[in-house]
Motif scaffolding. Structure first.
Motif, PDB file in Angstrom:
ATOM      1  N   PRO A 231      -5.118  -6.816  19.022  1.00 17.62           N
ATOM      2  CA  PRO A 231      -4.478  -7.454  20.181  1.00 17.62           C
ATOM      3  C   PRO A 231      -3.643  -8.673  19.792  1.00 17.62           C
ATOM      4  CG  PRO A 231      -6.846  -7.096  20.545  1.00 17.62           C
ATOM      5  CD  PRO A 231      -6.589  -6.888  19.087  1.00 17.62           C
ATOM      6  N   ILE A 232      -2.585  -8.907  20.560  1.00 19.07           N
ATOM      7  CA  ILE A 232      -1.806 -10.124  20.412  1.00 19.07           C
ATOM      8  C   ILE A 232      -2.731 -11.317  20.645  1.00 19.07           C
ATOM      9  CG2 ILE A 232       0.149 -11.459  21.274  1.00 19.07           C
ATOM     10  CD1 ILE A 232       0.894  -8.813  19.886  1.00 19.07           C
ATOM     11  N   GLY A 233      -2.645 -12.305  19.785  1.00 19.72           N
ATOM     12  CA  GLY A 233      -3.498 -13.485  19.895  1.00 19.72           C
ATOM     13  C   GLY A 233      -4.785 -13.392  19.109  1.00 19.72           C
ATOM     14  N   SER A 234      -5.120 -12.204  18.617  1.00 17.45           N
ATOM     15  CA  SER A 234      -6.351 -12.049  17.845  1.00 17.45           C
ATOM     16  C   SER A 234      -6.115 -12.415  16.388  1.00 17.45           C
ATOM     17  CB  SER A 234      -6.879 -10.618  17.943  1.00 17.45           C
ATOM     18  OG  SER A 234      -6.008  -9.713  17.264  1.00 17.45           O
ATOM     19  N   GLN A 235      -7.208 -12.535  15.641  1.00 12.10           N
ATOM     20  CA  GLN A 235      -7.128 -12.818  14.221  1.00 12.10           C
ATOM     21  C   GLN A 235      -7.446 -11.569  13.407  1.00 12.10           C
ATOM     22  OE1 GLN A 235      -9.846 -16.168  13.703  1.00 12.10           O
ATOM     23  NE2 GLN A 235      -8.106 -17.572  13.603  1.00 12.10           N
ATOM     24  N   ILE A 236      -6.831 -11.492  12.233  1.00  7.96           N
ATOM     25  CA  ILE A 236      -7.127 -10.417  11.297  1.00  7.96           C
ATOM     26  C   ILE A 236      -7.326 -11.029   9.915  1.00  7.96           C
ATOM     27  CG2 ILE A 236      -5.935  -8.574  12.544  1.00  7.96           C
ATOM     28  CD1 ILE A 236      -3.526  -9.002  10.735  1.00  7.96           C
ATOM     29  N   ARG A 237      -8.007 -10.284   9.056  1.00  6.40           N
ATOM     30  CA  ARG A 237      -8.163 -10.662   7.661  1.00  6.40           C
ATOM     31  C   ARG A 237      -7.549  -9.574   6.790  1.00  6.40           C
ATOM     32  NH1 ARG A 237     -12.229 -14.352   6.120  1.00  6.40           N
ATOM     33  NH2 ARG A 237     -11.536 -13.842   4.002  1.00  6.40           N
ATOM     34  N   PHE A 238      -7.120  -9.949   5.602  1.00  2.26           N
ATOM     35  CA  PHE A 238      -6.540  -9.004   4.675  1.00  2.26           C
ATOM     36  C   PHE A 238      -7.461  -8.820   3.471  1.00  2.26           C
ATOM     37  CE2 PHE A 238      -2.646 -10.735   6.731  1.00  2.26           C
ATOM     38  CZ  PHE A 238      -2.244  -9.562   7.352  1.00  2.26           C
ATOM     39  N   ILE A 239      -7.540  -7.584   2.994  1.00  4.36           N
ATOM     40  CA  ILE A 239      -8.331  -7.231   1.821  1.00  4.36           C
ATOM     41  C   ILE A 239      -7.394  -6.658   0.769  1.00  4.36           C
ATOM     42  CG2 ILE A 239     -10.173  -5.776   0.901  1.00  4.36           C
ATOM     43  CD1 ILE A 239     -11.382  -5.726   3.729  1.00  4.36           C
ATOM     44  N   GLU A 240      -7.369  -7.263  -0.406  1.00  2.00           N
ATOM     45  CA  GLU A 240      -6.536  -6.726  -1.481  1.00  2.00           C
ATOM     46  C   GLU A 240      -7.145  -5.414  -1.982  1.00  2.00           C
ATOM     47  OE1 GLU A 240      -4.491  -8.045  -5.741  1.00  2.00           O
ATOM     48  OE2 GLU A 240      -5.945  -9.368  -4.751  1.00  2.00           O
ATOM     49  N   THR A 241      -6.301  -4.418  -2.135  1.00  2.00           N
ATOM     50  CA  THR A 241      -6.800  -3.114  -2.546  1.00  2.00           C
ATOM     51  C   THR A 241      -5.935  -2.538  -3.657  1.00  2.00           C
ATOM     52  OG1 THR A 241      -7.631  -1.001  -1.681  1.00  2.00           O
ATOM     53  CG2 THR A 241      -5.480  -1.731  -0.884  1.00  2.00           C
ATOM     54  N   SER A 242      -6.285  -1.366  -4.121  1.00  2.00           N
ATOM     55  CA  SER A 242      -5.570  -0.702  -5.215  1.00  2.00           C
ATOM     56  C   SER A 242      -5.035   0.648  -4.732  1.00  2.00           C
ATOM     57  CB  SER A 242      -6.517  -0.474  -6.392  1.00  2.00           C
ATOM     58  OG  SER A 242      -7.544   0.456  -6.031  1.00  2.00           O
ATOM     59  N   TRP A 243      -4.183   1.233  -5.560  1.00  2.00           N
ATOM     60  CA  TRP A 243      -3.641   2.557  -5.224  1.00  2.00           C
ATOM     61  C   TRP A 243      -4.763   3.582  -5.054  1.00  2.00           C
ATOM     62  CZ3 TRP A 243       0.707   4.889  -3.698  1.00  2.00           C
ATOM     63  CH2 TRP A 243       0.798   6.274  -3.858  1.00  2.00           C
ATOM     64  N   ASP A 244      -5.714   3.589  -5.986  1.00  2.00           N
ATOM     65  CA  ASP A 244      -6.809   4.552  -5.916  1.00  2.00           C
ATOM     66  C   ASP A 244      -7.642   4.338  -4.651  1.00  2.00           C
ATOM     67  OD1 ASP A 244      -6.049   5.738  -8.285  1.00  2.00           O
ATOM     68  OD2 ASP A 244      -7.467   4.610  -9.519  1.00  2.00           O
ATOM     69  N   ALA A 245      -7.886   3.084  -4.297  1.00  2.00           N
ATOM     70  CA  ALA A 245      -8.663   2.800  -3.093  1.00  2.00           C
ATOM     71  C   ALA A 245      -7.892   3.211  -1.842  1.00  2.00           C
ATOM     72  CB  ALA A 245      -9.029   1.317  -3.034  1.00  2.00           C
ATOM     73  N   ALA A 246      -6.573   3.066  -1.873  1.00  2.00           N
ATOM     74  CA  ALA A 246      -5.761   3.479  -0.729  1.00  2.00           C
ATOM     75  C   ALA A 246      -5.829   4.987  -0.533  1.00  2.00           C
ATOM     76  CB  ALA A 246      -4.317   3.028  -0.929  1.00  2.00           C
ATOM     77  N   ILE A 247      -5.814   5.743  -1.634  1.00  2.00           N
ATOM     78  CA  ILE A 247      -5.939   7.203  -1.556  1.00  2.00           C
ATOM     79  C   ILE A 247      -7.326   7.580  -1.040  1.00  2.00           C
ATOM     80  CG2 ILE A 247      -5.957   9.329  -2.890  1.00  2.00           C
ATOM     81  CD1 ILE A 247      -3.177   8.089  -2.483  1.00  2.00           C
ATOM     82  N   ALA A 248      -8.359   6.860  -1.491  1.00  2.00           N
ATOM     83  CA  ALA A 248      -9.718   7.127  -1.013  1.00  2.00           C
ATOM     84  C   ALA A 248      -9.843   6.850   0.481  1.00  2.00           C
ATOM     85  CB  ALA A 248     -10.722   6.282  -1.793  1.00  2.00           C
ATOM     86  N   ALA A 249      -9.124   5.842   0.971  1.00  2.00           N
ATOM     87  CA  ALA A 249      -9.154   5.532   2.403  1.00  2.00           C
ATOM     88  C   ALA A 249      -8.542   6.664   3.216  1.00  2.00           C
ATOM     89  CB  ALA A 249      -8.423   4.223   2.664  1.00  2.00           C
ATOM     90  N   LEU A 250      -7.486   7.282   2.689  1.00  2.00           N
ATOM     91  CA  LEU A 250      -6.910   8.446   3.371  1.00  2.00           C
ATOM     92  C   LEU A 250      -7.903   9.600   3.406  1.00  2.00           C
ATOM     93  CD1 LEU A 250      -3.235   8.543   2.025  1.00  2.00           C
ATOM     94  CD2 LEU A 250      -3.978   8.027   4.366  1.00  2.00           C
ATOM     95  N   ALA A 251      -8.660   9.765   2.334  1.00  2.00           N
ATOM     96  CA  ALA A 251      -9.675  10.817   2.305  1.00  2.00           C
ATOM     97  C   ALA A 251     -10.750  10.560   3.355  1.00  2.00           C
ATOM     98  CB  ALA A 251     -10.300  10.898   0.913  1.00  2.00           C
ATOM     99  N   GLN A 252     -11.100   9.282   3.571  1.00  2.00           N
ATOM    100  CA  GLN A 252     -12.084   8.950   4.598  1.00  2.00           C
ATOM    101  C   GLN A 252     -11.563   9.336   5.982  1.00  2.00           C
ATOM    102  OE1 GLN A 252     -12.845   4.762   5.278  1.00  2.00           O
ATOM    103  NE2 GLN A 252     -14.972   5.147   5.855  1.00  2.00           N
ATOM    104  N   LEU A 253     -10.261   9.119   6.228  1.00  2.00           N
ATOM    105  CA  LEU A 253      -9.672   9.531   7.504  1.00  2.00           C
ATOM    106  C   LEU A 253      -9.753  11.044   7.671  1.00  2.00           C
ATOM    107  CD1 LEU A 253      -6.440   7.411   8.091  1.00  2.00           C
ATOM    108  CD2 LEU A 253      -8.805   6.918   8.716  1.00  2.00           C
ATOM    109  N   GLN A 254      -9.517  11.769   6.606  1.00  2.00           N
ATOM    110  CA  GLN A 254      -9.596  13.222   6.678  1.00  2.00           C
ATOM    111  C   GLN A 254     -11.020  13.680   6.985  1.00  2.00           C
ATOM    112  OE1 GLN A 254      -7.070  15.391   6.725  1.00  2.00           O
ATOM    113  NE2 GLN A 254      -5.672  13.649   6.558  1.00  2.00           N
ATOM    114  N   ASP A 255     -12.007  12.971   6.438  1.00  2.00           N
ATOM    115  CA  ASP A 255     -13.402  13.303   6.737  1.00  2.00           C
ATOM    116  C   ASP A 255     -13.702  13.082   8.217  1.00  2.00           C
ATOM    117  OD1 ASP A 255     -13.853  13.962   4.102  1.00  2.00           O
ATOM    118  OD2 ASP A 255     -14.786  12.043   3.583  1.00  2.00           O
ATOM    119  N   TRP A 256     -13.196  11.958   8.769  1.00  2.00           N
ATOM    120  CA  TRP A 256     -13.399  11.694  10.206  1.00  2.00           C
ATOM    121  C   TRP A 256     -12.725  12.776  11.040  1.00  2.00           C
ATOM    122  CZ3 TRP A 256      -9.675  10.632  13.975  1.00  2.00           C
ATOM    123  CH2 TRP A 256     -10.190  10.277  15.223  1.00  2.00           C
ATOM    124  N   ARG A 257     -11.508  13.124  10.666  1.00  2.54           N
ATOM    125  CA  ARG A 257     -10.787  14.163  11.394  1.00  2.54           C
ATOM    126  C   ARG A 257     -11.545  15.484  11.335  1.00  2.54           C
ATOM    127  NH1 ARG A 257      -4.542  16.091  10.630  1.00  2.54           N
ATOM    128  NH2 ARG A 257      -4.864  18.281  11.079  1.00  2.54           N
TER     129      ARG A 257
END
Length: 333
Positions: free
Chosen positions: A290-316
């Motif tokens: 939401p507008i006005g809310s706070q977020i945090r950032f997490i530094e990640t890697s290419w391999d971790a980004a690909i793993a995150a896509l795999a997690q989305l596929q598991d949810w789907r």
């Protein structure tokens, strides 16, 4: 057919985006939360890219002028069909003359409080608007796509591609991705980011602050870009960069030092230094912040980004298994 009863600003028809046109200077547009749109279409048995209504401002009301199955996803808006409360992330059957009402979003209780900002209303078969450059998404910068290339207004009428009493099951729901895949740092919703081309050209103190402190999404944020407020991101030396191609998710740092994250309606080129890029698997999280809310950032890697896509596929896949079970049970009833 549905009729828009609200003058809520910025509700638009969106699909998964106008892909393949960046080379012509045409932005992607599409749903700010592509997972919510996908889920609504899956529950209805629609094509995954079918167009739906994205609602960012509430309350929002529509009237069904014909029988039609529909699904709601995204933010929990205490939806009601006439006077009957509806569960979020669920699919239902509406009858002609019934009114669907979406109230301002509520927080989702759980291990941590989850806040979302956009709801999606999908109709059986998808919303029937013209296809422009292989997409039905509204491109407000260019005033094309969607319904007349603009946000919806009171009195607008939209047709479902498959109205009537459907043959697929209704009255069931799914687990939202924010509940199934929570990601927070110190109780604040978090987004994973890959360092980008000019990352090393900023001071070490600025790089540390980016990862270790909260950032506020300011009121100057919209579908074009999220402007953040926090500690200034300072370059080691002044940088002059020629305009070049950018995509949604790129984090740029203008001269003032406050980052801008390019969102779905972003222009396809820009000249500010690139600090990082939000991974594709987390764009839905950012789109719901939401507008006005706070977020945090997490530094990640290419391999971790690909793993995150795999997690989305598991949810789907889990969503598709649940829907298949509902259809099997419906067919035996």
């Amino acid at each position: 057919m549905i009729e828009i009863l609200s003058n809520s600003a910025l509700a638009t028809v969106q699909d998964q985006g106008r892909l393949g046109s960046l080379r012509y200077g045409v932005g992607t547009s599409g749903a700010m939360d592509p997972l919510a749109l996908l889920a609504a279409n899956l529950m209805l048995g629609n094509d995954e890219n079918a167009a739906a209504i994205e609602v960012p401002v509430f309350p929002f009301q529509v009237k069904f002028s014909a029988d039609c199955a529909f699904a709601i996803s995204g933010a929990d808006c205490a939806a009601k069909l006439d006077d009957t409360p509806l569960l979020p992330w669920s699919v239902y059957q509406a009858r002609a003359d019934q009114v669907l009402r979406l109230a301002p979003p509520q927080s989702i209780a759980g291990p941590a409080t989850l806040r979302s900002s956009r709801a999606y209303l999908a109709l059986a078969g998808g919303i029937d608007v013209p296809v422009v450059l292989e997409s039905r998404a509204t491109q407000m910068r260019g005033n094309f796509g969607g319904h007349e290339g603009r946000p919806l207004q009171r009195g607008d009428c939209l047709r479902a591609l498959e109205p009537g009493i459907g043959t697929r099951p209704v009255g069931f729901g799914i687990v939202p991705p924010a509940v199934a895949m929570p990601l927070q740092v110190d109780g604040i919703n978090a987004i994973r980011v890959l360092p980008a081309a000019q990352y090393e050209n900023f001071t070490e103190a600025s790089r540390t602050a980016f990862w270790s402190t909260p950032w506020k999404i300011t009121a100057q944020s919209d579908r074009y870009g999220y402007r953040l407020a926090g500690e200034n991101i300072v370059p080691i030396a002044p940088m002059e960069i020629l305009s070049h191609g950018i995509v949604p998710g790129v984090i740029q740092v203008p001269h003032g030092g406050q980052p801008i994250i390019q969102m779905r309606d972003a222009q396809p080129s820009g000249g500010y230094p690139k600090f990082g890029t939000v991974i594709d698997a987390d764009m839905w999280r950012l789109g719901q912040a939401p507008i006005g809310s706070q977020i945090r950032f997490i530094e990640t890697s290419w391999d971790a980004a690909i793993a995150a896509l795999a997690q989305l596929q598991d949810w789907r896949a889990s969503v598709q298994r649940l829907i298949a079970l509902q259809r099997w049970s419906y067919g035996r009833a």
